[in-house]
Design a protein around this motif. Structure first.
Motif, PDB file in Angstrom:
ATOM      1  N   ILE A  19       0.809  -1.213   0.000  1.00  0.00           N
ATOM      2  CA  ILE A  19       0.000   0.000   0.000  1.00  0.00           C
ATOM      3  C   ILE A  19       0.848   1.271   0.000  1.00  0.00           C
ATOM      4  CG2 ILE A  19      -1.669   1.323   1.373  1.00  0.00           C
ATOM      5  CD1 ILE A  19      -2.782  -1.443   2.280  1.00  0.00           C
ATOM      6  N   ALA A  20       1.941   1.269   0.750  1.00  0.00           N
ATOM      7  CA  ALA A  20       2.775   2.476   0.886  1.00  0.00           C
ATOM      8  C   ALA A  20       4.256   2.115   0.794  1.00  0.00           C
ATOM      9  CB  ALA A  20       2.468   3.178   2.211  1.00  0.00           C
ATOM     10  N   PRO A  21       4.725   1.716  -0.390  1.00  0.00           N
ATOM     11  CA  PRO A  21       6.115   1.267  -0.528  1.00  0.00           C
ATOM     12  C   PRO A  21       7.158   2.366  -0.313  1.00  0.00           C
ATOM     13  CG  PRO A  21       5.073   1.435  -2.679  1.00  0.00           C
ATOM     14  CD  PRO A  21       3.988   1.634  -1.651  1.00  0.00           C
ATOM     15  N   GLU A  22       6.740   3.616  -0.369  1.00  0.00           N
ATOM     16  CA  GLU A  22       7.670   4.711  -0.115  1.00  0.00           C
ATOM     17  C   GLU A  22       7.953   4.856   1.382  1.00  0.00           C
ATOM     18  OE1 GLU A  22       4.602   5.139  -1.364  1.00  0.00           O
ATOM     19  OE2 GLU A  22       4.913   5.454  -3.498  1.00  0.00           O
ATOM     20  N   ILE A  23       7.069   4.290   2.212  1.00  0.00           N
ATOM     21  CA  ILE A  23       7.164   4.462   3.660  1.00  0.00           C
ATOM     22  C   ILE A  23       7.590   3.182   4.375  1.00  0.00           C
ATOM     23  CG2 ILE A  23       5.894   5.242   5.715  1.00  0.00           C
ATOM     24  CD1 ILE A  23       6.180   7.334   3.352  1.00  0.00           C
ATOM     25  N   PHE A  24       7.184   2.040   3.843  1.00  0.00           N
ATOM     26  CA  PHE A  24       7.458   0.753   4.490  1.00  0.00           C
ATOM     27  C   PHE A  24       8.217  -0.186   3.552  1.00  0.00           C
ATOM     28  CE2 PHE A  24       3.367   2.336   6.071  1.00  0.00           C
ATOM     29  CZ  PHE A  24       3.630   2.430   7.428  1.00  0.00           C
ATOM     30  N   ASP A  25       9.045  -1.023   4.158  1.00  0.00           N
ATOM     31  CA  ASP A  25       9.733  -2.081   3.438  1.00  0.00           C
ATOM     32  C   ASP A  25       9.742  -3.301   4.348  1.00  0.00           C
ATOM     33  OD1 ASP A  25      11.146  -3.423   1.481  1.00  0.00           O
ATOM     34  OD2 ASP A  25      12.905  -2.133   1.558  1.00  0.00           O
ATOM     35  N   GLN A  26      10.319  -4.395   3.864  1.00  0.00           N
ATOM     36  CA  GLN A  26      10.435  -5.606   4.658  1.00  0.00           C
ATOM     37  C   GLN A  26      11.873  -6.079   4.657  1.00  0.00           C
ATOM     38  OE1 GLN A  26       7.093  -7.623   2.456  1.00  0.00           O
ATOM     39  NE2 GLN A  26       6.771  -8.521   4.484  1.00  0.00           N
ATOM     40  N   ARG A  27      12.286  -6.624   5.812  1.00  0.00           N
ATOM     41  CA  ARG A  27      13.635  -7.182   5.900  1.00  0.00           C
ATOM     42  C   ARG A  27      13.724  -8.422   5.020  1.00  0.00           C
ATOM     43  NH1 ARG A  27      14.118  -6.664  12.406  1.00  0.00           N
ATOM     44  NH2 ARG A  27      13.088  -8.698  12.265  1.00  0.00           N
ATOM     45  N   ASP A  28      14.857  -8.592   4.374  1.00  0.00           N
ATOM     46  CA  ASP A  28      15.050  -9.729   3.478  1.00  0.00           C
ATOM     47  C   ASP A  28      15.059 -11.070   4.217  1.00  0.00           C
ATOM     48  OD1 ASP A  28      15.187  -8.173   1.173  1.00  0.00           O
ATOM     49  OD2 ASP A  28      17.355  -7.946   1.314  1.00  0.00           O
ATOM     50  N   ASP A  29      15.612 -11.085   5.416  1.00  0.00           N
ATOM     51  CA  ASP A  29      15.798 -12.366   6.111  1.00  0.00           C
ATOM     52  C   ASP A  29      14.517 -12.935   6.721  1.00  0.00           C
ATOM     53  OD1 ASP A  29      15.836 -10.265   7.973  1.00  0.00           O
ATOM     54  OD2 ASP A  29      17.172 -11.328   9.335  1.00  0.00           O
ATOM     55  N   ASP A  30      13.617 -12.072   7.216  1.00  0.00           N
ATOM     56  CA  ASP A  30      12.428 -12.599   7.884  1.00  0.00           C
ATOM     57  C   ASP A  30      11.119 -11.900   7.493  1.00  0.00           C
ATOM     58  OD1 ASP A  30      12.755 -10.175   9.177  1.00  0.00           O
ATOM     59  OD2 ASP A  30      13.073 -11.038  11.163  1.00  0.00           O
ATOM     60  N   GLY A  31      11.181 -10.906   6.621  1.00  0.00           N
ATOM     61  CA  GLY A  31       9.980 -10.237   6.151  1.00  0.00           C
ATOM     62  C   GLY A  31       9.375  -9.225   7.099  1.00  0.00           C
ATOM     63  N   MET A  32      10.023  -8.979   8.218  1.00  0.00           N
ATOM     64  CA  MET A  32       9.488  -8.024   9.190  1.00  0.00           C
ATOM     65  C   MET A  32       9.556  -6.610   8.631  1.00  0.00           C
ATOM     66  SD  MET A  32       8.528 -10.029  11.483  1.00  0.00           S
ATOM     67  CE  MET A  32       8.410  -9.519  13.162  1.00  0.00           C
ATOM     68  N   VAL A  33       8.648  -5.771   9.117  1.00  0.00           N
ATOM     69  CA  VAL A  33       8.509  -4.412   8.623  1.00  0.00           C
ATOM     70  C   VAL A  33       9.759  -3.576   8.907  1.00  0.00           C
ATOM     71  CG1 VAL A  33       7.385  -3.542  10.737  1.00  0.00           C
ATOM     72  CG2 VAL A  33       6.965  -2.402   8.549  1.00  0.00           C
ATOM     73  N   VAL A  34      10.057  -2.690   7.962  1.00  0.00           N
ATOM     74  CA  VAL A  34      11.107  -1.682   8.111  1.00  0.00           C
ATOM     75  C   VAL A  34      10.456  -0.346   7.789  1.00  0.00           C
ATOM     76  CG1 VAL A  34      13.288  -0.797   7.212  1.00  0.00           C
ATOM     77  CG2 VAL A  34      12.935  -3.266   7.408  1.00  0.00           C
ATOM     78  N   LEU A  35      10.555   0.600   8.703  1.00  0.00           N
ATOM     79  CA  LEU A  35      10.000   1.929   8.498  1.00  0.00           C
ATOM     80  C   LEU A  35      11.035   2.788   7.786  1.00  0.00           C
ATOM     81  CD1 LEU A  35       7.649   3.890   9.019  1.00  0.00           C
ATOM     82  CD2 LEU A  35       8.715   4.412  11.228  1.00  0.00           C
ATOM     83  N   LEU A  36      10.696   3.252   6.601  1.00  0.00           N
ATOM     84  CA  LEU A  36      11.618   4.057   5.796  1.00  0.00           C
ATOM     85  C   LEU A  36      11.516   5.546   6.099  1.00  0.00           C
ATOM     86  CD1 LEU A  36      11.057   2.320   2.344  1.00  0.00           C
ATOM     87  CD2 LEU A  36      12.888   1.874   4.016  1.00  0.00           C
ATOM     88  N   ASP A  37      10.335   5.994   6.544  1.00  0.00           N
ATOM     89  CA  ASP A  37      10.118   7.425   6.779  1.00  0.00           C
ATOM     90  C   ASP A  37       9.093   7.582   7.891  1.00  0.00           C
ATOM     91  OD1 ASP A  37       9.665  10.150   6.707  1.00  0.00           O
ATOM     92  OD2 ASP A  37       9.167  10.228   4.587  1.00  0.00           O
ATOM     93  N   ASP A  38       9.533   8.068   9.063  1.00  0.00           N
ATOM     94  CA  ASP A  38       8.606   8.192  10.183  1.00  0.00           C
ATOM     95  C   ASP A  38       7.797   9.489  10.169  1.00  0.00           C
ATOM     96  OD1 ASP A  38      10.515  10.029  11.002  1.00  0.00           O
ATOM     97  OD2 ASP A  38      10.857   9.106  12.954  1.00  0.00           O
ATOM     98  N   SER A  39       8.098  10.375   9.246  1.00  0.00           N
ATOM     99  CA  SER A  39       7.342  11.626   9.089  1.00  0.00           C
ATOM    100  C   SER A  39       7.049  11.849   7.606  1.00  0.00           C
ATOM    101  CB  SER A  39       8.140  12.807   9.649  1.00  0.00           C
ATOM    102  OG  SER A  39       8.354  12.653  11.032  1.00  0.00           O
ATOM    103  N   PRO A  40       6.144  11.047   7.047  1.00  0.00           N
ATOM    104  CA  PRO A  40       5.901  11.126   5.606  1.00  0.00           C
ATOM    105  C   PRO A  40       5.276  12.448   5.177  1.00  0.00           C
ATOM    106  CG  PRO A  40       4.291   9.700   6.651  1.00  0.00           C
ATOM    107  CD  PRO A  40       5.292  10.049   7.696  1.00  0.00           C
ATOM    108  N   ALA A  41       5.533  12.816   3.941  1.00  0.00           N
ATOM    109  CA  ALA A  41       4.954  14.026   3.355  1.00  0.00           C
ATOM    110  C   ALA A  41       3.437  13.866   3.259  1.00  0.00           C
ATOM    111  CB  ALA A  41       5.547  14.261   1.970  1.00  0.00           C
ATOM    112  N   PRO A  42       2.724  14.976   3.275  1.00  0.00           N
ATOM    113  CA  PRO A  42       1.254  14.921   3.230  1.00  0.00           C
ATOM    114  C   PRO A  42       0.681  14.107   2.071  1.00  0.00           C
ATOM    115  CG  PRO A  42       1.958  17.128   3.819  1.00  0.00           C
ATOM    116  CD  PRO A  42       3.202  16.348   3.464  1.00  0.00           C
TER     117      PRO A  42
END
Length: 65
Positions: A19-42
């Motif tokens: 849904i929001a690939p600019e903001i979230f990603d997943q770790r390669d080893d276990d698929g857990m969430v990675v936050l790319l931007d904690d203050s996204p643009a409007p």
């Protein structure tokens, strides 16, 4: 908007990344969430809200300012 993720709650479903690939990603080893931007643009706020709503583990917390 401020975004936080609770990684231990994450079930690695990947819905947030779809849904929001600019903001979230997943770790390669276990698929857990990675936050790319904690203050996204409007222009990303709607997709981040949707990602938080559909997260099956409720691992995404938003603080609206």
């Amino acid at each position: 908007m401020h975004v936080e993720v609770n990684v231990p709650k994450c079930v690695a479903s990947g819905q947030c990344v779809l849904i929001a690939p600019e903001i979230f990603d997943q770790r390669d080893d276990d698929g857990m969430v990675v936050l790319l931007d904690d203050s996204p643009a409007p222009d990303h706020h709607d997709s981040v809200r949707e990602a938080a709503l559909v997260c099956p583990a409720a691992a995404i917390t938003l603080t609206e300012s």
